[in-house]
Design an enzyme around this catalytic site. Structure first.
Site, PDB file in Angstrom:
ATOM      1  N   TYR A  99      49.977  39.505  37.585  1.00 16.46           N
ATOM      2  CA  TYR A  99      50.592  40.471  36.665  1.00 16.46           C
ATOM      3  C   TYR A  99      52.093  40.473  36.943  1.00 16.46           C
ATOM      4  CZ  TYR A  99      50.161  43.999  33.074  1.00 16.46           C
ATOM      5  OH  TYR A  99      50.229  44.657  31.876  1.00 16.46           O
ATOM      6  N   SER A 125      57.028  46.981  39.924  1.00 15.48           N
ATOM      7  CA  SER A 125      55.733  46.847  40.578  1.00 15.48           C
ATOM      8  C   SER A 125      54.674  46.642  39.503  1.00 15.48           C
ATOM      9  CB  SER A 125      55.415  48.119  41.368  1.00 15.48           C
ATOM     10  OG  SER A 125      54.042  48.146  41.717  1.00 15.48           O
ATOM     11  N   GLY A 155      60.452  40.941  39.611  1.00 15.84           N
ATOM     12  CA  GLY A 155      60.489  40.956  41.081  1.00 15.84           C
ATOM     13  C   GLY A 155      59.864  39.673  41.621  1.00 15.84           C
ATOM     14  N   HIS A 156      58.701  39.307  41.077  1.00 15.24           N
ATOM     15  CA  HIS A 156      58.072  38.038  41.464  1.00 15.24           C
ATOM     16  C   HIS A 156      58.961  36.870  41.039  1.00 15.24           C
ATOM     17  CE1 HIS A 156      54.441  40.727  40.722  1.00 15.24           C
ATOM     18  NE2 HIS A 156      54.244  40.352  41.973  1.00 15.24           N
ATOM     19  N   GLN A 181      42.203  43.486  51.101  1.00  8.47           N
ATOM     20  CA  GLN A 181      43.279  44.457  51.355  1.00  8.47           C
ATOM     21  C   GLN A 181      43.135  45.737  50.543  1.00  8.47           C
ATOM     22  OE1 GLN A 181      46.121  41.389  50.043  1.00  8.47           O
ATOM     23  NE2 GLN A 181      47.278  43.045  49.093  1.00  8.47           N
TER      24      GLN A 181
END
Ligand code: AMP
Length: 305
Positions: free
Chosen positions: A34, A187, A38-39, A62
């Site tokens: 997604y 995010s 940022g990525h 996680q």
């Protein structure tokens, strides 16, 4: 160009071993997909390598029971486009069965102390899940330079320590946080926010700003000393003005040990950490601050008359 999508460990290893044998360097960007800018920034940072590999894997290890494993947002077509636009050559997208063929793992990597603080206190199994999957991905990818966001500051500290403790042949590079225009850290989980909570979420950055301003204003050497407690109290008051935000924790920490500094030495660097719930969504953010403000740069040389 669209990246080459690979789903099996065997095929990926064969290709990467061949490319390294031919003298090429590999940059690696692990993600849960997604993808957002940022990525993208990590992928661009990796572009100095001959080949950039990104992985997309929503790692069940996680997530604790009751967390958002099943609802975690996914969009492989969009991810392929963003990765291609940012120079990724290979997208590794394994299934859970490919990564964990025997079901629940019996072997786990745990980075003590660093994993128990802050986010680790709120999510006790989280960082062992992260360290285990990242060490597994490093074993699959092989020698490379790996790029991680400072957005997940504690995660970055844990990965650096794991690589050092276990002599893993990977260079870890931390990359700056990419933010929305109003300051909210990008995010994948921001997509969960209602319009109201999205507007309120800017309080995380504002709370960090409050702590940062106070620390930077601390007089150096002879002036009034600022204490960790005073900064944390001011930050707690700052987030308190937003009724839609429920604070999980905030802290002034040493950036390497993530422990509370004994004293705020002028000129030293500290990290401000924050985690808060906006409705059902838990967000984290952080920033680096030099106590007493950044060192004054030398004035530019004056032109000779
Ligand atoms: P995730 O897909 O959330 O697991 O994140 C994958 C990588 O992207 C991690 O190294 C994150 O720290 C990084 N990342 C996520 N959001 C940002 C951001 N806003 N700025 C920089 N890096 C980020």
């Amino acid at each position: 160009m669209k990246p080459h999508v690979i789903t099996t460990i065997g095929e990926l290893r064969t290709i990467l071993d061949g490319r390294r044998a031919g003298g090429e360097t590999v940059g690696f960007v692990p993600t849960m997909g997604y993808l957002h800018d940022g990525h993208g920034s990590l992928m661009r940072a990796a572009s100095g390598n001959d080949l950039v590999v990104a992985s997309i894997f929503v790692n069940p290890l996680q997530f604790a029971a009751g967390e958002d494993l099943d609802s975690y947002p996914r969009d492989l077509a969009g991810d392929q486009a963003l990765a291609g636009d940012n120079g990724v050559g290979i997208l590794f997208v394994p299934t859970v069965a490919e990564m964990y063929p025997f079901g629940p793992v019996l072997t786990s990597v745990a980075v003590a102390d660093l994993s128990e603080r802050w986010d680790g206190a709120s999510r006790p199994t989280h960082f062992a899940g992260v360290a285990t999957v990242v060490s597994k991905l490093f074993n699959i990818i092989g020698p490379c330079t790996a790029y991680f966001g400072e957005k997940d500051f504690q995660q970055l500290a844990i990965i650096r320590r794991m690589v050092a403790d276990l002599s893993i042949p990977v260079d870890v590079v931390g990359c700056p946080i990419i933010r929305e225009p109003d300051g909210l850290a990008m995010s994948s989980r921001n997509t969960y926010l209602s319009e109201q909570h999205r507007a309120a979420a800017v309080i995380l950055r504002r709370t960090l700003d409050t702590g940062q301003a106070m620390l930077e204003a601390a007089e150096s050497h002879n002036g009034p000393a600022v204490t960790v407690e005073a900064v944390e109290t001011a930050m707690t008051a700052a987030i308190g003005v937003e009724p839609l935000a429920r604070l999980d924790y905030l802290a002034v920490v040493d950036p390497l040990t993530l422990s509370t500094p004994d004293k705020l030495e002028p000129g030293s660097t500290v990290q401000l950490l924050i985690a808060a719930h906006l409705g059902d969504t838990r967000l984290i953010d952080n920033c680096s601050v030099v106590v007493g403000g950044p060192a004054a740069t030398d004035p530019p040389p004056r032109a000779k008359p």
